[in-house]
Structure formats: structure tokens, C-alpha cells
Design a protein around this motif. Structure first.
Motif, PDB file in Angstrom:
ATOM      1  N   PHE A 166       1.563  10.659   5.099  1.00 41.31           N
ATOM      2  CA  PHE A 166       2.429   9.717   5.343  1.00 41.31           C
ATOM      3  C   PHE A 166       2.400   9.046   6.957  1.00 41.31           C
ATOM      4  O   PHE A 166       2.026  10.180   7.618  1.00 41.31           O
ATOM      5  CB  PHE A 166       3.824   9.566   4.568  1.00 41.31           C
ATOM      6  CG  PHE A 166       3.580   9.093   3.022  1.00 41.31           C
ATOM      7  CD1 PHE A 166       3.499   7.949   2.704  1.00 41.31           C
ATOM      8  CD2 PHE A 166       3.507  10.264   2.319  1.00 41.31           C
ATOM      9  CE1 PHE A 166       3.369   7.737   1.199  1.00 41.31           C
ATOM     10  CE2 PHE A 166       3.361   9.986   0.848  1.00 41.31           C
ATOM     11  CZ  PHE A 166       3.159   8.778   0.411  1.00 41.31           C
ATOM     12  N   GLN A 167       2.862   8.118   7.091  1.00 39.41           N
ATOM     13  CA  GLN A 167       2.551   7.339   8.246  1.00 39.41           C
ATOM     14  C   GLN A 167       3.548   8.293   9.324  1.00 39.41           C
ATOM     15  O   GLN A 167       3.191   8.280  10.605  1.00 39.41           O
ATOM     16  CB  GLN A 167       2.992   5.985   8.470  1.00 39.41           C
ATOM     17  CG  GLN A 167       1.552   5.297   8.181  1.00 39.41           C
ATOM     18  CD  GLN A 167       1.783   3.894   7.660  1.00 39.41           C
ATOM     19  OE1 GLN A 167       2.397   3.564   6.767  1.00 39.41           O
ATOM     20  NE2 GLN A 167       1.016   2.972   8.286  1.00 39.41           N
ATOM     21  N   ASP A 168       4.596   8.795   8.821  1.00 44.89           N
ATOM     22  CA  ASP A 168       5.426   9.498   9.732  1.00 44.89           C
ATOM     23  C   ASP A 168       5.231  11.054  10.119  1.00 44.89           C
ATOM     24  O   ASP A 168       5.841  11.994  10.567  1.00 44.89           O
ATOM     25  CB  ASP A 168       6.941   9.400   9.180  1.00 44.89           C
ATOM     26  CG  ASP A 168       7.164   9.760   7.894  1.00 44.89           C
ATOM     27  OD1 ASP A 168       6.239  10.046   7.344  1.00 44.89           O
ATOM     28  OD2 ASP A 168       8.379   9.516   7.382  1.00 44.89           O
ATOM     29  N   LYS A 209       0.621  -1.065   0.143  1.00 45.46           N
ATOM     30  CA  LYS A 209      -0.002   0.201  -0.055  1.00 45.46           C
ATOM     31  C   LYS A 209       0.910   1.088   0.048  1.00 45.46           C
ATOM     32  O   LYS A 209       0.588   2.024  -0.885  1.00 45.46           O
ATOM     33  CB  LYS A 209      -0.969  -0.032   1.249  1.00 45.46           C
ATOM     34  CG  LYS A 209      -1.574  -1.135   1.356  1.00 45.46           C
ATOM     35  CD  LYS A 209      -2.640  -1.087   2.600  1.00 45.46           C
ATOM     36  CE  LYS A 209      -2.021  -1.179   4.166  1.00 45.46           C
ATOM     37  NZ  LYS A 209      -1.272  -2.501   4.368  1.00 45.46           N
ATOM     38  N   THR A 210       1.710   1.239   0.931  1.00 49.54           N
ATOM     39  CA  THR A 210       2.743   2.423   1.094  1.00 49.54           C
ATOM     40  C   THR A 210       3.378   2.724  -0.219  1.00 49.54           C
ATOM     41  O   THR A 210       3.768   3.804  -0.742  1.00 49.54           O
ATOM     42  CB  THR A 210       3.498   2.474   2.461  1.00 49.54           C
ATOM     43  OG1 THR A 210       2.873   2.379   3.562  1.00 49.54           O
ATOM     44  CG2 THR A 210       4.633   3.877   2.369  1.00 49.54           C
ATOM     45  N   THR A 211       3.982   1.615  -0.813  1.00 49.11           N
ATOM     46  CA  THR A 211       4.582   1.677  -1.836  1.00 49.11           C
ATOM     47  C   THR A 211       4.003   2.297  -2.985  1.00 49.11           C
ATOM     48  O   THR A 211       4.460   2.975  -3.688  1.00 49.11           O
ATOM     49  CB  THR A 211       5.091   0.133  -2.439  1.00 49.11           C
ATOM     50  OG1 THR A 211       5.963  -0.265  -1.200  1.00 49.11           O
ATOM     51  CG2 THR A 211       6.080   0.128  -3.651  1.00 49.11           C
ATOM     52  N   ALA A 249      -3.537   9.540   1.194  1.00 49.47           N
ATOM     53  CA  ALA A 249      -3.368   9.461   2.767  1.00 49.47           C
ATOM     54  C   ALA A 249      -3.042   7.912   2.889  1.00 49.47           C
ATOM     55  O   ALA A 249      -3.719   7.039   2.401  1.00 49.47           O
ATOM     56  CB  ALA A 249      -4.649   9.681   3.239  1.00 49.47           C
ATOM     57  N   ASP A 250      -2.036   7.792   3.831  1.00 46.70           N
ATOM     58  CA  ASP A 250      -1.640   6.449   4.150  1.00 46.70           C
ATOM     59  C   ASP A 250      -1.941   6.300   5.479  1.00 46.70           C
ATOM     60  O   ASP A 250      -1.546   6.946   6.361  1.00 46.70           O
ATOM     61  CB  ASP A 250       0.032   6.377   4.082  1.00 46.70           C
ATOM     62  CG  ASP A 250       0.281   4.814   4.101  1.00 46.70           C
ATOM     63  OD1 ASP A 250      -0.441   4.059   4.083  1.00 46.70           O
ATOM     64  OD2 ASP A 250       1.651   4.587   4.112  1.00 46.70           O
ATOM     65  N   GLU A 251      -2.841   5.440   5.649  1.00 45.79           N
ATOM     66  CA  GLU A 251      -3.671   4.865   6.930  1.00 45.79           C
ATOM     67  C   GLU A 251      -3.967   6.190   8.007  1.00 45.79           C
ATOM     68  O   GLU A 251      -3.431   6.429   8.947  1.00 45.79           O
ATOM     69  CB  GLU A 251      -2.670   3.913   7.892  1.00 45.79           C
ATOM     70  CG  GLU A 251      -2.207   2.895   6.910  1.00 45.79           C
ATOM     71  CD  GLU A 251      -2.133   1.550   7.272  1.00 45.79           C
ATOM     72  OE1 GLU A 251      -2.477   1.198   8.646  1.00 45.79           O
ATOM     73  OE2 GLU A 251      -1.681   0.636   6.840  1.00 45.79           O
ATOM     74  N   PRO A 252      -4.937   7.138   7.373  1.00 41.70           N
ATOM     75  CA  PRO A 252      -4.776   8.271   8.078  1.00 41.70           C
ATOM     76  C   PRO A 252      -5.748   8.120   9.352  1.00 41.70           C
ATOM     77  O   PRO A 252      -6.015   9.052  10.237  1.00 41.70           O
ATOM     78  CB  PRO A 252      -5.701   9.261   7.139  1.00 41.70           C
ATOM     79  CG  PRO A 252      -6.583   8.283   6.204  1.00 41.70           C
ATOM     80  CD  PRO A 252      -5.613   7.151   6.103  1.00 41.70           C
TER      81      PRO A 252
HETATM   82 MG    MG Z   1       2.298   1.016   4.959  1.00 43.91          MG
END
Ligand code: MG
Ligand code: ADP
Length: 234
Positions: A85-87, A41-43, A161-164
Motif C-alpha cells: 500500500f502507499q504507506d 482504487k485503494t478502496t 499493489a497500490d500505485e507501486p
Molecule cells: Mg489510492
């Protein structure tokens, strides 16, 4: 808005993160990308932002080819895109308001207008009363919402949005769903990686599933597309 044909991503260490991704996303759509941890997913989001390059296939976002992009193409794409992103990448030592406002400041928006828009974005994510707090004093979930406010305040054409909602309680999931819905009213294309069923229940969207780097599309009651097929989703 987004067109992928046979996209693959193999990282330098040999990890195959994505394979034969065929995907079409039209302007204004809301697309959820579901999948277990490590599914890619993130990729996929990083490819859409030009942070990583595909190792095979063709990929276009907003008419920009991301296979061998020039630096100016990437800059252009970044201006069109809001990403969470997640960070989070919030700036410590600055308040929530300052972090959101920076997004408009780099575009040269005057402070009075910037402040009003940034406060409105913070209100959308339920953080009006935390606007003056330094970001490092906020909870993880609050930081996540500041990052979302920062991404949408510019009204980008594309929101990634990555896992918002990864760290959020039910009420805060509602804020995120509302922000995504309002972004849709503005015609913003949204690609959201998530495995949070609460978000999908609050706001309907097209659902894609990544499984070990292969993409499947869920339509209605069943699986419409098979993994690694040669047909693009419309
Ligand atoms: Mg991810
Ligand atoms: N920078 C990297 N270098 C090598 N392998 C990576 C890198 N980033 C991710 N991967 C690998 O690619 C696969 C997909 O990862 P990722 O896109 O982060 O999945 P997800 O976001 O769905 O958890 C995993 O096997 C992961 O270990």
C-alpha cells in the motif's frame, strides 16, 4: 481467484467509494486498475484484502467470502496475499534486508534460506547494495521497492499493489515491471492500481478503469463494458 457481484462500498461518513462492481479475475492474471484520484482504487484493493467490507454485493477471494468474514478467514487470506500500500508500513530501525526477511520469518523459514530469498527479492528490485541500510535512510522510491520485495518474497497467490511506481524513475519502473512479470511466471494473480503509463508500456495486462466508483473495462481499442453494467468481466 476473485469474484465480485454487485459490490458497493459506502464509508461510514456516507462517501460512496464503489458502486455495482462486477468483476472476475482468474488465477495468474495481471489486472491494472486505472482511475483518477478518488475514483476508488485503494478502496477496491482494501476490499480484496479484507481491510474494508463491502456494504452490498458478494465478494470472494481465493474461495473466501469477504462479506461477513470470520477472523480466521481474514488470517487465511492474509497468508495467501502479498500487499503493497502507499504507506508501505516498513519497520523503522531495521534494515531493508530485515524488513523483507520478516515476511518469511513469520512463516518459520530458517535464516540461511530466508537470507538467500530475501537478498534475491532485493536484487529483483535493484536494491542489493542497500540491503544493509536502515529503511528510514532510504529514499521514498527505494522504500517503495523494499515494500514490493517484502510482498513478493513469500510467493503469495495474490499480489495487490497500490500505485507501486508512484515515486519511481524510469529505471526503477523497469524493476517493478520485471517483478510483476516474474510473479506472473510463478502463477501469482496480480492486481495493480496505477496511473503510470510507463508501467503499462513495459508490461501488458488487462486494464480496468474506475470512474467515480464505477468500473469499466478497456478491451482492444475501445470500451467493452459500460459503467455499472450488470455483466461481469471475464
Ligand atoms: Mg489510492
Ligand atoms: N476511510 C474513509 N472514510 C471515508 N471516505 C473514504 C475513506 N477512504 C476513502 N474514502 C473516499 O472514498 C473515495 C475513493 O477513495 P480511494 O479508494 O482512496 O480512491 P483512489 O485510491 O482511487 O484515490 C474518495 O471519495 C475518498 O474520499
Amino acid at each position: 481467484m476473485i469474484c465480485a457481484r454487485g459490490v458497493a462500498k459506502v464509508y461510514e461518513n456516507g462517501n460512496q467509494a464503489l458502486q455495482d462492481i462486477n468483476l472476475k479475475i482468474t488465477a495468474g492474471e495481471l489486472v491494472y486498475v486505472l482511475g483518477a484520484s478518488g475514483a476508488g482504487k485503494t478502496t477496491l484493493l482494501k476490499l480484496l484484502l479484507g481491510m474494508e467490507k463491502p456494504t452490498a454485493g458478494g465478494l470472494e477471494v481465493a474461495g473466501i467470502s469477504l462479506v461477513k468474514p470470520q477472523a480466521k478467514d481474514i488470517r487465511h487470506l492474509r497468508r495467501l496475499t502479498g500487499a503493497v500500500f502507499q504507506d508501505f508500513k516498513l519497520i523503522p530501525g531495521r534494515t531493508a534486508l530485515e524488513n523483507v526477511a520478516l515476511s518469511l520469518r513469520v512463516l518459520g523459514v530458517p535464516w540461511s534460506e530466508n537470507r538467500q530469498k530475501s537478498m534475491a527479492a532485493l536484487a529483483e528490485v535493484g536494491l542489493t547494495d542497500k540491503a544493509g541500510n536502515l529503511v528510514q535512510t532510504l529514499s521514498w522510491g527505494e522504500r517503495q521497492r523494499v515494500a514490493l520485495a517484502r510482498a513478493v518474497v513469500r510467493e503469495p497467490r495474490l499480489l495487490l499493489a497500490d500505485e507501486p511506481t508512484g515515486n519511481l524513475d524510469a529505471a526503477s519502473v523497469g524493476f517493478v515491471a520485471d517483478v510483476l512479470a516474474r510473479a506472473g511466471d510463478k502463477g501469482i494473480t496480480r492486481v495493480v492500481a496505477t496511473h503510470d503509463s510507463r508501467l503499462l508500456e513495459r508490461l501488458q495486462g488487462r486494464v480496468l478503469v474506475l470512474k467515480q466508483g464505477c468500473l469499466q473495462e478497456v478491451a482492444g481499442n475501445g470500451w467493452e463494458q459500460t459503467a455499472c453494467g450488470d455483466k461481469g468481466g471475464e
